[in-house]
Design an enzyme around this catalytic site. Structure first.
Site, mmCIF file in Angstrom:
data_model
loop_
_atom_site.group_PDB
_atom_site.id
_atom_site.type_symbol
_atom_site.label_atom_id
_atom_site.label_comp_id
_atom_site.label_asym_id
_atom_site.label_seq_id
_atom_site.Cartn_x
_atom_site.Cartn_y
_atom_site.Cartn_z
ATOM 1 N N SER A 1 24.156 19.848 40.701
ATOM 2 C CA SER A 1 25.579 20.334 41.064
ATOM 3 C C SER A 1 26.045 20.081 39.377
ATOM 4 C CB SER A 1 26.398 19.973 41.758
ATOM 5 O OG SER A 1 27.734 19.542 41.196
ATOM 6 N N THR A 2 27.443 21.506 38.834
ATOM 7 C CA THR A 2 28.191 21.475 37.786
ATOM 8 C C THR A 2 29.248 21.079 38.624
ATOM 9 O OG1 THR A 2 27.481 23.224 37.459
ATOM 10 C CG2 THR A 2 26.591 21.680 35.704
ATOM 11 N N GLY A 3 29.918 20.367 38.714
ATOM 12 C CA GLY A 3 31.350 20.411 39.252
ATOM 13 C C GLY A 3 31.919 20.353 37.963
ATOM 14 N N ASP B 1 39.791 12.908 49.517
ATOM 15 C CA ASP B 1 39.204 14.701 49.529
ATOM 16 C C ASP B 1 38.072 14.476 50.372
ATOM 17 O OD1 ASP B 1 38.388 16.909 47.774
ATOM 18 O OD2 ASP B 1 37.607 15.794 46.575
ATOM 19 N N SER C 1 32.034 16.227 37.311
ATOM 20 C CA SER C 1 30.480 15.677 37.452
ATOM 21 C C SER C 1 29.322 16.621 36.819
ATOM 22 C CB SER C 1 30.719 14.507 38.099
ATOM 23 O OG SER C 1 30.409 15.289 39.405
ATOM 24 N N VAL C 2 29.018 15.748 36.378
ATOM 25 C CA VAL C 2 27.402 16.974 36.456
ATOM 26 C C VAL C 2 26.449 16.326 37.446
ATOM 27 C CG1 VAL C 2 25.337 17.395 35.170
ATOM 28 C CG2 VAL C 2 28.022 17.525 34.392
ATOM 29 N N VAL C 3 25.562 15.884 38.244
ATOM 30 C CA VAL C 3 25.054 15.493 38.977
ATOM 31 C C VAL C 3 23.434 15.769 38.834
ATOM 32 C CG1 VAL C 3 24.113 14.430 41.516
ATOM 33 C CG2 VAL C 3 26.260 15.001 41.328
HETATM 34 P P1 ADP Z 1 31.802 16.427 42.392
HETATM 35 O O1 ADP Z 1 33.829 15.173 42.239
HETATM 36 O O2 ADP Z 1 31.666 17.175 41.645
HETATM 37 O O3 ADP Z 1 32.676 17.191 43.747
HETATM 38 P P2 ADP Z 1 30.165 14.866 43.957
HETATM 39 O O4 ADP Z 1 29.646 12.962 44.224
HETATM 40 O O5 ADP Z 1 30.742 15.896 45.538
HETATM 41 O O6 ADP Z 1 30.883 15.080 42.702
HETATM 42 O O7 ADP Z 1 28.346 15.908 43.455
HETATM 43 C C1 ADP Z 1 28.341 16.920 43.773
HETATM 44 C C2 ADP Z 1 27.176 17.596 44.414
HETATM 45 O O8 ADP Z 1 26.302 16.667 44.277
HETATM 46 C C3 ADP Z 1 27.356 16.960 45.476
HETATM 47 O O9 ADP Z 1 28.353 18.270 46.778
HETATM 48 C C4 ADP Z 1 25.889 17.242 45.817
HETATM 49 O O10 ADP Z 1 25.785 18.564 46.428
HETATM 50 C C5 ADP Z 1 25.255 16.488 44.840
HETATM 51 N N1 ADP Z 1 25.296 15.633 45.061
HETATM 52 C C6 ADP Z 1 26.160 13.951 44.714
HETATM 53 N N2 ADP Z 1 25.725 13.186 44.726
HETATM 54 C C7 ADP Z 1 24.563 13.876 45.745
HETATM 55 C C8 ADP Z 1 23.049 12.506 46.430
HETATM 56 N N3 ADP Z 1 23.545 11.527 46.244
HETATM 57 N N4 ADP Z 1 22.057 12.948 47.339
HETATM 58 C C9 ADP Z 1 22.376 14.491 46.645
HETATM 59 N N5 ADP Z 1 23.316 14.977 46.690
HETATM 60 C C10 ADP Z 1 24.430 14.872 45.201
HETATM 61 MN MN MN Z 2 32.440 17.132 45.725
#
Ligand code: ADP
Ligand code: MN
Length: 509
Positions: free
Chosen positions: A257-259, A400, A262-264
């Site tokens: 995910s790229t929000g 949130d 954050s980038v995950v």
């Molecule tokens: P943001 O502040 O960018 O929304 P998040 O913590 O919600 O950050 O993470 C963004 C996305 O990444 C989430 O909506 C989810 O889909 C994925 N993600 C984040 N953490 C995890 C995790 N531990 N396991 C699986 N997916 C995750």
């Molecule tokens: Mn989120």
């Protein structure tokens, strides 16, 4: 990094094909023309096809965020880049050693600045490192003439006795001083030429050199420190590489995910001495571009757990604090058994946690998943219970909470994204809770859960505050009144604590 040029088609009848990092692809060579061979697009396409064949479960996972747009997306490249960075830093360290050795105690020094691979700005992690160079306390040309000053610049027949107002001496001294105010400032070989600088020129040059220095740092910061929408910056890559190198992670696969903030990434867990690393991990990289974080200041600024530190911190530190906050909050939740990611390790602005999902497929968000009526009802009760636990046992308000931050995994709801969560005593904590309740209540009511409480009922069920107002305006007014009472109380308590010189602090995990 440059891509190796393909050998010409005349010399090689086989069209050049990029090497696949995931293993040997089946050798089905399709003939194509010279222009095709030279087409970068085709090369990319072929490479993508091969990667997809060899690594089908990676299809759909975007790896450009990791290595940057317009580059190859293989992890080999990432590794190479990281190695290069490590090498550059080692090289610079050696350069510095050489520089020090050469200069010794000499007050005029030679700088190898221009030969450095990494900009000095990049090595520092705080803008506090920017020293104010205008400080003249340690002016090497103060009372004594420097021994390293070239002789002929200062010795002249019949002019042995001079005062500081002597134009010539002063001018020469200015020239010599100029060499010293910023080591990397290029001044040519004026020293050998008996160059005389007037005070005005000297001061202007000095000013210019400071602004150049700042400008250079700024440009560099823009280039390297902005975790832009797609790529993570070089420091982040290096930190990630170090984690792989240390064996904590086996490899980093791609972006989930790229929000905005954050980038995950998904990663395969390795091992640690004192901890079991989950087989699959999620890496949350907090973005180091500051813009999006500005509007989040309110969450952290008033959080007394971070209050003392906030004012003293530079923006990059504040971003690290978001990661730190998420870690602490997850730990609290874990302790009381709320289903959430488990923290593996925190390194600066990078948080590694367990992955919610399987085989690189992240669990779907509650807003995206189609559930049966019964499952949806179960999900609702789980969320209700979760909110109560969070509030009463963790002393946290998510702040949130919505169907975006609730994942559906193994028939249960999992809670994520708690970097902005605050304690209920936060000056706006109850307002945040009310907003959470509204999101949750609306979502489940829309999803057809007949049992779903209204937002006001839910607020009371979670907080136990028993607010009786029968309309939203009055309800919120009561919430704000409670926050005010609480704040006054906290302030009075703070004063009492200060008077008693009691160093008791609210516990933080
Ligand atoms: P943001 O502040 O960018 O929304 P998040 O913590 O919600 O950050 O993470 C963004 C996305 O990444 C989430 O909506 C989810 O889909 C994925 N993600 C984040 N953490 C995890 C995790 N531990 N396991 C699986 N997916 C995750
Ligand atoms: Mn989120």
């Amino acid at each position: 990094m440059e891509q190796v040029a393909p050998p010409g088609p005349a010399a090689d009848p086989q069209p050049w094909k990029p090497k696949c990092p995931w293993g040997a692809p089946p050798s089905t060579v399709t003939p194509c023309s010279l222009s095709d061979v030279m087409s970068e697009e085709l090369v990319k396409e072929l490479q993508q096809q091969e990667e997809n064949k060899a690594f089908p479960h990676l299809i759909g996972i975007d790896t450009t965020a990791l290595v940057g747009e317009g580059t190859e997306t293989s992890s080999d490249l990432l590794l190479a880049q990281m190695l290069q960075m490590e090498f550059d830093r080692e090289y610079d360290a050696q350069l510095l050693r050489e520089e020090n050795k050469l200069n010794g105690d000499s007050k005029v020094s030679i700088s190898f600045e221009n030969f450095r691979m990494v900009h000095p700005f990049e090595d520092s992690d705080s803008s506090e490192d920017e020293v104010d160079w205008q400080d003249t306390r340690h002016d090497p040309y103060g009372p004594d003439k420097p021994s390293t000053n070239p002789k002929r610049g200062f010795v002249r027949k019949g002019k042995e006795i001079t005062t500081k107002h002597d134009e010539v001496t002063c001018g020469r001294r200015n020239t010599a001083r100029m060499e010293n105010f910023v080591p990397e400032f290029q001044v040519g070989d004026g020293i050998g030429m008996d160059l005389k600088l007037s005070n005005r020129v000297f001061n202007e040059l000095k000013q210019h050199s400071y602004s150049e220095r700042r400008r250079s740092a700024k440009i560099h910061e823009k280039k390297e420190h902005s975790t832009s929408d797609q790529a993570v910056d070089s420091n982040t890559r290096l930190l990630l590489f170090k984690m792989v190198n240390a064996g904590i992670l086996e490899n980093i696969n791609g972006c989930i995910s790229t929000g905005k903030e954050s980038v995950v990434f998904h990663a395969n867990g390795g091992s640690m001495d004192d901890k079991i690393v989950p087989r699959e991990c999620a890496i949350k990289v907090f973005k180091t571009t500051l813009n999006e974080f500005r509007n989040r200041d309110k969450y952290i600024k008033d959080d007394y757990r971070f209050k003392d530190r906030f004012s003293k911190l530079n923006p990059r530190r504040i971003i690290r604090m978001w990661a730190e906050k998420e870690m602490h909050n997850l730990a609290r939740m874990q302790k009381v058994g709320i289903l959430c990611p488990e923290v593996v390790v925190l390194k600066k602005h990078i948080l590694v946690m367990s992955f919610i999902g399987q085989d690189q497929v992240p669990a779907p968000k509650l807003k995206d998943v189609k559930l049966s009526t019964e499952d949806m009802k179960q999900a609702y009760y789980q969320v209700l219970h979760m909110m109560q636990q969070l509030y009463n046992e963790c002393q946290l308000v998510h702040a949130d909470l919505s169907a975006y931050n609730l994942l559906w995994y193994m028939g249960k709801v999992w809670l994520i994204d708690v970097s902005q969560s605050v304690e209920p005593t936060h000056p706006h904590g109850l307002e945040f809770l009310f907003r959470d309740c509204r999101n949750v209540s609306q979502f489940f009511q829309k999803s057809g859960v007949a049992d779903a409480m209204s937002e006001r009922e839910l607020f009371n069920a979670v907080s136990g505050l028993g607010i009786t107002a029968d309309n939203e305006v009055d309800f919120i007014a009561e919430i704000e009144a409670l926050e005010k009472i609480n704040e006054d109380h906290v302030q009075r308590r703070g004063k009492r604590v200060a008077i008693a010189n009691d160093d008791e602090h609210p516990t933080d995990d």
